[in-house]
Motif scaffolding. Sequence first.
Motif, PDB file in Angstrom:
ATOM      1  N   SER A 172      -5.744   9.985 -13.967  1.00 55.25           N
ATOM      2  CA  SER A 172      -5.150   9.427 -12.755  1.00 55.25           C
ATOM      3  C   SER A 172      -4.625   8.025 -13.011  1.00 55.25           C
ATOM      4  N   LEU A 173      -5.348   7.262 -13.820  1.00 49.31           N
ATOM      5  CA  LEU A 173      -4.942   5.889 -14.127  1.00 49.31           C
ATOM      6  C   LEU A 173      -3.633   5.855 -14.905  1.00 49.31           C
ATOM      7  N   ILE A 174      -3.522   6.663 -15.949  1.00 46.81           N
ATOM      8  CA  ILE A 174      -2.305   6.637 -16.765  1.00 46.81           C
ATOM      9  C   ILE A 174      -1.106   7.176 -15.993  1.00 46.81           C
ATOM     10  N   LEU A 175      -1.323   8.176 -15.125  1.00 47.24           N
ATOM     11  CA  LEU A 175      -0.225   8.694 -14.315  1.00 47.24           C
ATOM     12  C   LEU A 175       0.225   7.669 -13.285  1.00 47.24           C
ATOM     13  N   PHE A 176      -0.718   6.964 -12.681  1.00 44.84           N
ATOM     14  CA  PHE A 176      -0.360   5.957 -11.678  1.00 44.84           C
ATOM     15  C   PHE A 176       0.420   4.801 -12.304  1.00 44.84           C
ATOM     16  N   LEU A 231       6.021   3.392 -20.324  1.00 39.73           N
ATOM     17  CA  LEU A 231       5.073   4.458 -20.668  1.00 39.73           C
ATOM     18  C   LEU A 231       4.032   3.977 -21.677  1.00 39.73           C
ATOM     19  N   ILE A 232       4.459   3.164 -22.634  1.00 41.77           N
ATOM     20  CA  ILE A 232       3.531   2.678 -23.659  1.00 41.77           C
ATOM     21  C   ILE A 232       2.464   1.789 -23.039  1.00 41.77           C
ATOM     22  N   GLN A 233       2.849   0.912 -22.120  1.00 38.27           N
ATOM     23  CA  GLN A 233       1.873   0.026 -21.498  1.00 38.27           C
ATOM     24  C   GLN A 233       0.860   0.792 -20.656  1.00 38.27           C
ATOM     25  N   ALA A 234       1.316   1.864 -20.001  1.00 41.48           N
ATOM     26  CA  ALA A 234       0.367   2.711 -19.266  1.00 41.48           C
ATOM     27  C   ALA A 234      -0.622   3.362 -20.222  1.00 41.48           C
ATOM     28  N   ILE A 283       0.841  -1.205   0.000  1.00 39.03           N
ATOM     29  CA  ILE A 283       0.000   0.000   0.000  1.00 39.03           C
ATOM     30  C   ILE A 283       0.874   1.252   0.000  1.00 39.03           C
ATOM     31  N   ALA A 284       1.922   1.244   0.816  1.00 42.21           N
ATOM     32  CA  ALA A 284       2.825   2.402   0.850  1.00 42.21           C
ATOM     33  C   ALA A 284       3.533   2.590  -0.482  1.00 42.21           C
ATOM     34  N   ILE A 285       3.899   1.482  -1.130  1.00 40.20           N
ATOM     35  CA  ILE A 285       4.595   1.561  -2.417  1.00 40.20           C
ATOM     36  C   ILE A 285       3.662   2.098  -3.494  1.00 40.20           C
ATOM     37  N   THR A 286       2.409   1.636  -3.497  1.00 39.83           N
ATOM     38  CA  THR A 286       1.474   2.105  -4.520  1.00 39.83           C
ATOM     39  C   THR A 286       1.083   3.568  -4.319  1.00 39.83           C
ATOM     40  N   MET A 287       1.180   4.063  -3.078  1.00 38.93           N
ATOM     41  CA  MET A 287       0.861   5.464  -2.823  1.00 38.93           C
ATOM     42  C   MET A 287       2.052   6.385  -3.097  1.00 38.93           C
ATOM     43  N   PHE A 288       3.248   5.819  -3.185  1.00 39.30           N
ATOM     44  CA  PHE A 288       4.450   6.640  -3.356  1.00 39.30           C
ATOM     45  C   PHE A 288       4.469   7.450  -4.652  1.00 39.30           C
ATOM     46  N   PRO A 289       4.009   6.912  -5.805  1.00 43.03           N
ATOM     47  CA  PRO A 289       4.067   7.712  -7.041  1.00 43.03           C
ATOM     48  C   PRO A 289       3.323   9.035  -6.980  1.00 43.03           C
ATOM     49  N   SER A 290       2.345   9.171  -6.073  1.00 40.41           N
ATOM     50  CA  SER A 290       1.614  10.435  -5.980  1.00 40.41           C
ATOM     51  C   SER A 290       2.512  11.590  -5.551  1.00 40.41           C
ATOM     52  N   ILE A 291       3.643  11.273  -4.914  1.00 42.81           N
ATOM     53  CA  ILE A 291       4.585  12.320  -4.505  1.00 42.81           C
ATOM     54  C   ILE A 291       5.243  12.962  -5.723  1.00 42.81           C
TER      55      ILE A 291
END
Length: 226
Positions: A74-78, A208-211, A21-29
């Motif tokens: 939000s999905l593509i950025l995550f 990036l392409i897969q996102a 959970i902490a790892i998945t929330m980290f990209p928001s930084i």
Amino acid sequence: MNENLFSSFITPTMMGLPIVIAITMFPSIMFPSPTRLINNRLISIQQWLVQLTSKQMLSIHNQKGQTWALMLMSLILFIGSTNLLGLLPHSFTPTTQLSLNLGMAIPLWAGTVITGFRHKTKASLAHFLPQGTPLPLIPMLVVIETISLFIQPMALAVRLTANITAGHLLIHLIGGATLALMSISTVTAMVTFTILILLTILEFAVALIQAYVFTLLVSLYLHDNT
């Protein structure tokens, strides 16, 4: 190398507790909210890329579909930021876990399908039976179209998982081969190291392409149902 080939895909823990959970929330930084009247170059580039991507992705949607703009961006950025952070050494990539990708794909797919049945009931039901189908083939085609509909979220999740996992395994294998060849043949080791660098650059593009592909397919499912 004594390290297990799949050790980088094991869910990391701290004091016996999973920290996914902490790892998945980290990209928001990585995407701070602008607080100044004039933004710096990094935030300006981020905003320009988001606007460019959203304009391209939402151009096919009507007003109902454009209400999903925040969700799609939000999905593509995550996914993109998670994939890029997973290329760092000794890091964990959540998108290599099929469970996480299914957790993203199934609710989004279900939301598009429910939206279609709610607002375009006849058109959504018509997808199960193409026009002009011979009468004897109707039961078979209804079954095939139903199966293909329920396979869509599985295809989304498996595509993302397979591409990210395959890239990480290739980097791991070629990196191990480079280290092993250093003591045997320096020239061969330099060749494999060059291949490793090129593969790493390719993996940045694949991340990036897969996102983009994942988000684009969700956008197309939404377009078919709005």
